[in-house]
Design a protein around this motif. Sequence first.
Motif, PDB file in Angstrom:
ATOM      1  N   HIS A 175       0.556  -0.907  -0.197  1.00 16.04           N
ATOM      2  CA  HIS A 175       0.087   0.081   0.064  1.00 16.04           C
ATOM      3  C   HIS A 175       1.004   1.670   0.047  1.00 16.04           C
ATOM      4  O   HIS A 175       0.627   2.637  -1.161  1.00 16.04           O
ATOM      5  CB  HIS A 175      -1.211  -0.038   1.140  1.00 16.04           C
ATOM      6  CG  HIS A 175      -2.373   1.430   1.217  1.00 16.04           C
ATOM      7  ND1 HIS A 175      -1.880   2.035   1.561  1.00 16.04           N
ATOM      8  CD2 HIS A 175      -3.547   0.773   0.205  1.00 16.04           C
ATOM      9  CE1 HIS A 175      -2.934   3.178   1.414  1.00 16.04           C
ATOM     10  NE2 HIS A 175      -3.802   2.384   0.722  1.00 16.04           N
ATOM     11  N   PRO A 176       2.027   1.407   0.739  1.00 17.56           N
ATOM     12  CA  PRO A 176       2.717   2.076   0.536  1.00 17.56           C
ATOM     13  C   PRO A 176       3.387   2.945  -0.242  1.00 17.56           C
ATOM     14  O   PRO A 176       3.545   4.026  -1.290  1.00 17.56           O
ATOM     15  CB  PRO A 176       3.787   2.898   2.551  1.00 17.56           C
ATOM     16  CG  PRO A 176       3.254   1.282   3.039  1.00 17.56           C
ATOM     17  CD  PRO A 176       2.344   0.462   1.684  1.00 17.56           C
ATOM     18  N   LEU A 178       2.574   1.823  -3.338  1.00 17.85           N
ATOM     19  CA  LEU A 178       1.684   1.921  -4.518  1.00 17.85           C
ATOM     20  C   LEU A 178       1.100   3.694  -4.420  1.00 17.85           C
ATOM     21  O   LEU A 178       0.558   4.737  -5.100  1.00 17.85           O
ATOM     22  CB  LEU A 178      -0.026   1.446  -4.831  1.00 17.85           C
ATOM     23  CG  LEU A 178       0.187  -0.038  -5.408  1.00 17.85           C
ATOM     24  CD1 LEU A 178      -1.085  -1.042  -4.831  1.00 17.85           C
ATOM     25  CD2 LEU A 178       0.722  -0.310  -6.275  1.00 17.85           C
ATOM     26  N   HIS A 179       0.634   4.507  -2.614  1.00 18.42           N
ATOM     27  CA  HIS A 179       0.605   5.867  -2.716  1.00 18.42           C
ATOM     28  C   HIS A 179       1.560   6.081  -2.789  1.00 18.42           C
ATOM     29  O   HIS A 179       1.648   7.429  -3.851  1.00 18.42           O
ATOM     30  CB  HIS A 179       0.511   5.721  -0.986  1.00 18.42           C
ATOM     31  CG  HIS A 179      -0.277   7.381  -0.607  1.00 18.42           C
ATOM     32  ND1 HIS A 179      -1.181   7.488  -1.028  1.00 18.42           N
ATOM     33  CD2 HIS A 179       0.907   8.117  -0.465  1.00 18.42           C
ATOM     34  CE1 HIS A 179      -1.024   8.777  -0.515  1.00 18.42           C
ATOM     35  NE2 HIS A 179       0.242   9.041  -0.232  1.00 18.42           N
ATOM     36  N   GLN A 180       2.667   6.037  -2.962  1.00 21.37           N
ATOM     37  CA  GLN A 180       3.884   6.903  -3.697  1.00 21.37           C
ATOM     38  C   GLN A 180       3.650   6.808  -5.099  1.00 21.37           C
ATOM     39  O   GLN A 180       4.287   7.731  -5.701  1.00 21.37           O
ATOM     40  CB  GLN A 180       4.828   5.989  -3.167  1.00 21.37           C
ATOM     41  CG  GLN A 180       5.710   6.295  -2.023  1.00 21.37           C
ATOM     42  CD  GLN A 180       6.998   5.890  -1.235  1.00 21.37           C
ATOM     43  OE1 GLN A 180       7.456   5.054  -2.319  1.00 21.37           O
ATOM     44  NE2 GLN A 180       7.736   5.823  -0.156  1.00 21.37           N
ATOM     45  N   LYS A 183      -1.062   5.357  -6.875  1.00 15.50           N
ATOM     46  CA  LYS A 183      -2.277   4.463  -7.640  1.00 15.50           C
ATOM     47  C   LYS A 183      -2.519   3.258  -6.413  1.00 15.50           C
ATOM     48  O   LYS A 183      -2.854   2.766  -5.881  1.00 15.50           O
ATOM     49  CB  LYS A 183      -1.443   2.754  -8.237  1.00 15.50           C
ATOM     50  CG  LYS A 183      -0.064   3.493  -9.369  1.00 15.50           C
ATOM     51  CD  LYS A 183      -1.980   4.140 -10.226  1.00 15.50           C
ATOM     52  CE  LYS A 183      -0.641   4.152 -11.578  1.00 15.50           C
ATOM     53  NZ  LYS A 183      -1.594   5.361 -12.619  1.00 15.50           N
ATOM     54  N   GLU A 184      -3.057   4.657  -5.852  1.00 14.78           N
ATOM     55  CA  GLU A 184      -3.173   3.859  -4.408  1.00 14.78           C
ATOM     56  C   GLU A 184      -4.815   3.018  -3.876  1.00 14.78           C
ATOM     57  O   GLU A 184      -5.339   2.676  -3.705  1.00 14.78           O
ATOM     58  CB  GLU A 184      -3.581   4.951  -3.278  1.00 14.78           C
ATOM     59  CG  GLU A 184      -3.930   4.608  -1.655  1.00 14.78           C
ATOM     60  CD  GLU A 184      -4.497   5.801  -0.703  1.00 14.78           C
ATOM     61  OE1 GLU A 184      -4.355   5.789   0.472  1.00 14.78           O
ATOM     62  OE2 GLU A 184      -3.510   7.090  -0.925  1.00 14.78           O
ATOM     63  N   GLU A 185      -5.720   3.966  -5.417  1.00 11.77           N
ATOM     64  CA  GLU A 185      -7.077   3.606  -5.720  1.00 11.77           C
ATOM     65  C   GLU A 185      -6.937   1.636  -6.169  1.00 11.77           C
ATOM     66  O   GLU A 185      -7.999   1.110  -5.757  1.00 11.77           O
ATOM     67  CB  GLU A 185      -7.232   4.471  -6.437  1.00 11.77           C
ATOM     68  CG  GLU A 185      -8.993   4.148  -6.930  1.00 11.77           C
ATOM     69  CD  GLU A 185      -9.703   4.829  -6.229  1.00 11.77           C
ATOM     70  OE1 GLU A 185     -11.314   3.955  -5.700  1.00 11.77           O
ATOM     71  OE2 GLU A 185      -9.279   5.482  -5.062  1.00 11.77           O
ATOM     72  N   ALA A 187      -4.838  -0.310  -4.482  1.00 12.82           N
ATOM     73  CA  ALA A 187      -5.230  -1.299  -3.691  1.00 12.82           C
ATOM     74  C   ALA A 187      -6.506  -1.797  -3.056  1.00 12.82           C
ATOM     75  O   ALA A 187      -6.866  -2.321  -2.345  1.00 12.82           O
ATOM     76  CB  ALA A 187      -4.222  -0.173  -3.055  1.00 12.82           C
ATOM     77  N   LYS A 188      -7.428   0.107  -2.873  1.00 12.50           N
ATOM     78  CA  LYS A 188      -8.057  -0.012  -2.315  1.00 12.50           C
ATOM     79  C   LYS A 188     -10.323  -0.783  -2.973  1.00 12.50           C
ATOM     80  O   LYS A 188     -10.410  -1.819  -2.211  1.00 12.50           O
ATOM     81  CB  LYS A 188      -9.183   1.591  -1.770  1.00 12.50           C
ATOM     82  CG  LYS A 188      -7.906   2.437  -1.382  1.00 12.50           C
ATOM     83  CD  LYS A 188      -8.844   3.838  -1.660  1.00 12.50           C
ATOM     84  CE  LYS A 188      -8.273   4.812  -0.837  1.00 12.50           C
ATOM     85  NZ  LYS A 188      -8.603   6.032  -0.371  1.00 12.50           N
TER      86      LYS A 188
END
Length: 366
Positions: A175-176, A178-180, A183-185, A187-188
């Motif tokens: 998750h971290p 993907l956040h960088q 692309k955090e979405e 993971a959700k």
Amino acid sequence: MISQFQESLILPRTFQSVAMDTTYEDVLEHIDSGIMLFDEDGVLTFANKQMFGILELPRLAIMGCTITHLLANIQLNRFKKKQMLRGYREMVQKGKPNYEFADEYGRYWRVSLHSGEQMKGSYLFTFKEISDYKLIEQTAYQNDSLAMLGKLSASIAHEIRNPLTAIRGFIQLLHPHLHQLGKEEYAKIILAEIDRANDIIHEFLTSSKPSAPQIGLVPVAALLKEVVLLTESEALMKGCQINLQPLQGDLIISGDAKQMKQVVLNMIRNAMEAITERGDDLVGKIEVGARRDGAEVRIFISDNGKGMDICTLDRLFNPFFTTKENGTGLGLSVSDRIIKNHGGCISVSSRVNEGTRFVISLPLIQ
């Protein structure tokens, strides 16, 4: 080419009363099956009072008629004319001895044709209600399906849940990163789909063997108020209005509050989907309430959604049966099992494009 009898049933004839032994006639008048007797000329010479009730026609309206006359009778409703034509094709034209159908009231009937030398050229049609037999047949089918579901769910639940748990753990670790990458979405979405898969597995397990109720006193008014509060915002988003009828405070049942909530939530959400699927500009309305009926409470959930036909109603509580694109066909099956475990039952009435009404009957604490 049609047979002589087929032709005689259709062609108009002059009716002549045929004398029948009064003893036999009295017996036929009082049996629980409908009877129609056509002579060799295709003229209806006898029908008992049960038959008049089935057709919802007076005696004088059908005596001396052929099939053509009956179908032309303006007092005979369209549904009955349709079933009469189908029965004629199946038994007279195709030669089948029996024909089964469900009438407009949801009752099941078996029509049998008796003819041949013993009938001396006459043709006897008998109409017997088989609704009880159909109910037993459907119950047996449900039990077989649930037994199969139990074996299936026990074997797959463990094998599927383990890899899902591992996937979920690794996605949370990523998750971290993907956040960088912005692309955090992703993971959700993956986590949401894993949770949905777990929910489906849980439904399978619950359907095959619902957990034993944690018995306690459940005030019906508080139960319904809580469920309506939980679903009000979702209903507004879908263009629906939920109206909670005034409730009596002394209606108390014995049962598992969580399971009762699950059943009512499921039915309200089904109502919202039925309204959404109707697809017109009608304002969606869901009525929720409860009333005392002797030693029982009747909890009702009604809507003005798309409604259901008889065929759908017949299979509504069968495991795996669904009319939804993404449905599992387990929600109402689970609900039915929960209510039966609490000593109650669920009944449903519906009309296409008019709406549906569910009624949950449960014993009250006196």
